[in-house]
Design a protein around this motif. Structure first.
Motif: not given
Length: 369
Positions: A113-132, A154-160
């Motif tokens: 579950v952790f290593y499955g959600l992390c790439p998806l959440m990091l991808g969304a975080t990177m999209a937010v960073e590039r959008f801004i 680190l927050m993405v890892w903590l949430f996942a």
């Protein structure tokens, strides 16, 4: 195996019967699969470190931090889960005998579950960073630092990690899956299992949706800036390169993970019996994300693309801008010559210098009339 009072929860599947079948898979496939993924991520990590040392762009360094977090996550995910699977095919261990307390099974399920959600959440975080970064560059440059970028990873890892720990509190459960080499969340009609399955599926689908929407807006904005009248005011080579890599990462994650996430949500909402065959198929499909991600950065860099097409001046402008400038310049010269050369040579030269950058990359066309 039917559930009973003396049967540990992780072995008393309530959705599908667990079948211990060590001959179902081959060790060669799992070993090659894991070895290829680990090697790919290790190469990508080395390349990222060298690029981070050479880069002078602040926005590029932020993006490299997110990429490094993604590579580390994929590497550790393959290392942990691959070790369990390969060891199963070597020893043919029956976890019901060697792990009666479900410690290893719960750890395996948490890892999935952790290593499955992390790439998806990091991808969304990177999209937010590039959008801004593309749409609000001034706000981004004043509010985001390297320390905050690391904190976001680190927050993405903590949430996942918090989501993966929920079954240990009674919200959902991890169960061993056929052929006995891995554990995963239990998709069953029971309330907690049903809710946790939907949580896992919806979090992944929301991350993919956010990535698609924000990356689409960022690409449209970047095209307008690169091809608009103010394209010479700001360098966009690194931003185009980062967007290309982010789009490919998003595409790989969407193709690899959507079948599994949709399958879990559909099975949970319909209440129909889970198909072990399709679960194994989509899990293997999703694991390709960890192998393909590092090759996006290994292959789709300007230094690599320059070798593929050396005629484009990659060092001064990105491929998109260079191709646009070259194409638009040829169209202008062809149009002016077809109209009879109404513009003089001085006027033509000044017009091209004002519309294309850098001036040295385009030779002024002199009228022979």
């Amino acid at each position: 195996m039917n559930g009973s009072d003396d049967t540990p929860l992780c072995y008393a599947n309530t959705s599908t019967p667990y079948i211990y079948y060590p001959d179902m898979g081959k060790i060669y496939f799992s070993a090659v699969f894991s070895g290829l993924g680990l090697t790919s991520n290790l190469i990508a990590f080395i390349v990222l470190i060298k690029s981070c040392q050479r880069t002078r762009s602040l926005s590029r360094s932020f993006f490299l931090i997110f990429l490094a977090g993604l590579v580390v996550t994929d590497f550790m995910g393959l290392l942990v889960t691959g070790s369990f699977v390969v060891s199963f095919y070597i020893t043919h261990v029956d976890w019901r005998v060697s792990d009666p307390t479900c410690h290893f099974c719960n750890f395996m399920g948490m890892s999935m579950v952790f290593y499955g959600l992390c790439p998806l959440m990091l991808g969304a975080t990177m999209a937010v960073e590039r959008f801004i970064g593309i749409n609000c560059p001034f706000a981004r440059s004043t509010n985001i630092t390297k320390g905050r970028t690391v904190s976001m990873v680190l927050m993405v890892w903590l949430f996942a990690g918090c989501i993966s720990l929920l079954p240990l509190t009674g919200f959902g459960s991890y169960h061993i899956q056929t052929p006995g080499s891995w554990c995963f969340l239990n998709i069953s009609p029971e309330r907690h299992d049903w809710a946790f399955s939907l949580l896992f599926s919806f979090v992944g689908l929301i991350c993919i949706t956010v990535s698609i929407l924000l990356n689409t807006v960022s690409v449209v904005t970047l095209i307008k800036v690169c091809c608009g009248p103010d394209r010479n005011q700001r360098r966009r080579d690194h931003e185009v390169e980062m967007m290309v890599q982010l789009i490919l990462i998003m595409t790989i994650a969407t193709v690899c993970w959507c079948p599994l996430l949709v399958f879990i949500a559909q099975t949970a909402l319909s209440g129909s019996p889970m198909s072990v065959r399709y679960l194994l198929l989509w899990i293997r499909f999703a694991t390709w994300n960890q192998i393909l991600d590092p090759w996006v950065y290994i292959l789709f860099r300007r230094s690599v693309l320059k070798r593929v097409n050396p005629r484009i001046d990659w060092s001064r402008r990105s491929s998109v801008i260079s191709l646009y400038a070259s194409f638009s310049g040829n169209i202008r010269r062809f149009t002016r010559s077809s109209l009879g050369g109404n513009l003089g040579s001085d006027g033509t030269e000044n017009m091209e210098k004002s519309n294309m950058a850098p001036p040295s990359t385009v030779k002024p066309s002199h009228s022979s009339a």
